[in-house]
Design a protein around this motif. Structure first.
Motif, mmCIF file in Angstrom:
data_model
loop_
_atom_site.group_PDB
_atom_site.id
_atom_site.type_symbol
_atom_site.label_atom_id
_atom_site.label_comp_id
_atom_site.label_asym_id
_atom_site.label_seq_id
_atom_site.Cartn_x
_atom_site.Cartn_y
_atom_site.Cartn_z
ATOM 1 N N SER A 18 0.802 -1.219 0.000
ATOM 2 C CA SER A 18 0.000 0.000 0.000
ATOM 3 C C SER A 18 0.832 1.264 0.000
ATOM 4 N N ALA A 19 2.013 1.250 -0.587
ATOM 5 C CA ALA A 19 2.837 2.451 -0.614
ATOM 6 C C ALA A 19 3.876 2.331 -1.712
ATOM 7 N N VAL A 20 4.414 3.496 -2.105
ATOM 8 C CA VAL A 20 5.516 3.516 -3.051
ATOM 9 C C VAL A 20 6.811 3.452 -2.270
ATOM 10 N N SER A 21 7.746 2.575 -2.679
ATOM 11 C CA SER A 21 9.006 2.416 -1.981
ATOM 12 C C SER A 21 10.160 2.615 -2.935
ATOM 13 N N LEU A 22 11.189 3.308 -2.507
ATOM 14 C CA LEU A 22 12.424 3.454 -3.274
ATOM 15 C C LEU A 22 13.557 3.152 -2.332
ATOM 16 N N GLN A 23 14.089 1.941 -2.431
ATOM 17 C CA GLN A 23 14.970 1.438 -1.393
ATOM 18 C C GLN A 23 16.440 1.572 -1.738
ATOM 19 N N LYS A 24 16.772 1.492 -3.022
ATOM 20 C CA LYS A 24 18.171 1.601 -3.406
ATOM 21 C C LYS A 24 18.490 3.063 -3.654
ATOM 22 N N ARG A 25 19.559 3.578 -3.083
ATOM 23 C CA ARG A 25 19.815 5.003 -3.165
ATOM 24 C C ARG A 25 21.294 5.259 -3.365
ATOM 25 N N ILE A 26 21.614 6.394 -3.955
ATOM 26 C CA ILE A 26 23.003 6.815 -4.079
ATOM 27 C C ILE A 26 23.467 7.351 -2.731
ATOM 28 N N ILE A 27 24.601 6.860 -2.262
ATOM 29 C CA ILE A 27 25.179 7.288 -0.992
ATOM 30 C C ILE A 27 26.498 7.978 -1.278
ATOM 31 N N GLY A 28 26.709 9.136 -0.661
ATOM 32 C CA GLY A 28 27.965 9.849 -0.818
ATOM 33 C C GLY A 28 28.073 10.621 -2.111
ATOM 34 N N GLY A 29 26.952 10.897 -2.753
ATOM 35 C CA GLY A 29 26.968 11.622 -4.015
ATOM 36 C C GLY A 29 26.609 13.082 -3.863
ATOM 37 N N GLN A 30 26.181 13.686 -4.964
ATOM 38 C CA GLN A 30 25.808 15.102 -4.991
ATOM 39 C C GLN A 30 24.715 15.282 -6.039
ATOM 40 N N ASN A 31 24.091 16.460 -6.048
ATOM 41 C CA ASN A 31 23.059 16.731 -7.041
ATOM 42 C C ASN A 31 23.636 16.634 -8.448
ATOM 43 N N CYS A 32 22.957 15.895 -9.316
ATOM 44 C CA CYS A 32 23.362 15.874 -10.716
ATOM 45 C C CYS A 32 23.108 17.258 -11.322
ATOM 46 N N ALA A 33 23.948 17.664 -12.251
ATOM 47 C CA ALA A 33 23.742 18.942 -12.938
ATOM 48 C C ALA A 33 22.423 18.904 -13.706
ATOM 49 N N ASP A 34 21.737 20.021 -13.747
ATOM 50 C CA ASP A 34 20.448 20.089 -14.424
ATOM 51 C C ASP A 34 20.540 19.827 -15.925
ATOM 52 N N THR A 35 21.730 19.920 -16.482
ATOM 53 C CA THR A 35 21.908 19.725 -17.926
ATOM 54 C C THR A 35 22.295 18.299 -18.294
ATOM 55 N N GLU A 36 22.532 17.431 -17.307
ATOM 56 C CA GLU A 36 22.941 16.065 -17.610
ATOM 57 C C GLU A 36 21.845 15.078 -17.251
ATOM 58 N N ARG A 37 21.936 13.898 -17.844
ATOM 59 C CA ARG A 37 21.019 12.781 -17.580
ATOM 60 C C ARG A 37 19.551 13.148 -17.795
ATOM 61 N N LEU A 38 19.281 13.927 -18.811
ATOM 62 C CA LEU A 38 17.895 14.266 -19.130
ATOM 63 C C LEU A 38 17.129 13.033 -19.608
ATOM 64 N N TYR A 39 17.852 11.994 -19.982
ATOM 65 C CA TYR A 39 17.255 10.748 -20.456
ATOM 66 C C TYR A 39 16.869 9.810 -19.320
ATOM 67 N N HIS A 40 17.140 10.202 -18.063
ATOM 68 C CA HIS A 40 16.842 9.316 -16.933
ATOM 69 C C HIS A 40 15.337 9.070 -16.841
ATOM 70 N N VAL A 41 14.979 7.817 -16.617
ATOM 71 C CA VAL A 41 13.570 7.408 -16.551
ATOM 72 C C VAL A 41 13.301 6.751 -15.210
ATOM 73 N N ARG A 42 12.184 7.087 -14.589
ATOM 74 C CA ARG A 42 11.720 6.368 -13.408
ATOM 75 C C ARG A 42 10.683 5.349 -13.850
ATOM 76 N N ILE A 43 10.838 4.101 -13.415
ATOM 77 C CA ILE A 43 9.935 3.019 -13.810
ATOM 78 C C ILE A 43 9.175 2.540 -12.579
ATOM 79 N N GLU A 44 7.855 2.494 -12.678
ATOM 80 C CA GLU A 44 7.013 2.020 -11.587
ATOM 81 C C GLU A 44 6.210 0.816 -12.075
#
Length: 250
Positions: A18-44
């Motif tokens: 009964s909820a949305v879960s996102l369990q795997k996460r980047i650790i020790g990273g930083q915000n991606c630049a707004d101009t990169e990875r525009l092709y990234h897709v979230r799949i549910e």
């Protein structure tokens, strides 16, 4: 299919009741630049009781490259939504429902942990990811970039959390290649690592980038604790012929 069921039972797919879960996460990273990875897709992937989330990459106006265990292919699955233009957050996101079965890769009767998803409608307003130049393979010591949308924190003793929070910004992290071209039961991989940096379940299926090209897809061979072992990456160069043939003929 049997391999997928085992992996999902082991918790490599991220799902909660009964909820949305996102369990795997980047650790020790930083915000991606707004101009990169525009092709990234979230799949549910949605079933009657849960929703599973992970990442993918738009590599063609109508095709997404991701990991096999991203999807709940078992009994009870209702539909699979792909959310495009999720990065940067200022973009106006769009979604499509996957209606065709995923295209699986098999070798010696084994299904590998890499799949292609076909969108019902071609995407015309998102730049596609570049596939790798496989004449220039990764070497030990090369720096690659991983990314994901999940929480960036851990629990006591660096135990992986199941918070279900989605990061306010797509997270990027640089890691070094420590092992190349290894064959495992679930496919061809390389491994990356860096002190105090990691990727976890919700990042599964996201792109691993080198020289602005997708050389890998994040896989999962991990412990319950962060930063304890290298991250396994599906080696896209080992599948490049299958990827190009599939895109060209389906």
């Amino acid at each position: 299919m049997a391999l997928l069921k085992v992996l999902l039972l082991l918790g490599l797919g991220v799902s909660v009741n009964s909820a949305v879960s996102l369990q795997k996460r980047i650790i020790g990273g930083q915000n991606c630049a707004d101009t990169e990875r525009l092709y990234h897709v979230r799949i549910e992937s949605t079933s009657e009781k849960s929703t599973t989330i992970c990442g993918g990459s738009l590599i063609h106006p109508q095709w997404i490259l991701t990991g096999a265990s991203c999807l709940e292919l078992g009994q009870g699955r209702r539909d699979q939504h792909t959310f495009l233009k999720v990065h940067p957050r200022t973009a106006q996101g769009t979604s499509q429902v996957i209606v065709q079965p995923p295209v699986l890769y098999r070798e010696d009767s084994r299904m590998h942990e890499i799949i292609l998803l076909k969108l019902p409608t071609p995407v015309t307003d998102v730049p596609v990811a570049k596939l790798p130049d496989c004449s220039k393979r990764l070497k030990i010591g090369d720096t690659v970039q991983l990314a994901g949308e999940g929480d960036t924190t851990t629990g006591p003793n660096d135990r992986r959390l199941r918070s279900g929070r989605i990061a306010k910004h797509l997270q990027c992290v640089d890691m070094k290649v420590g092992l190349v071209s290894q064959s495992r039961s679930f496919g061809h991989i390389f491994r990356v690592e860096e002190p105090n940096k990691d990727a976890c379940y919700g990042d599964y299926g996201s792109a691993v980038v080198f020289n602005d090209m997708v050389y890998g897809v994040i896989s999962v061979e991990t412990s319950h604790y962060a930063c304890k072992k290298p991250v396994s990456i599906m080696d896209v160069c080992e599948y490049i012929g299958w990827i190009k043939t599939t895109i060209a003929h389906k």
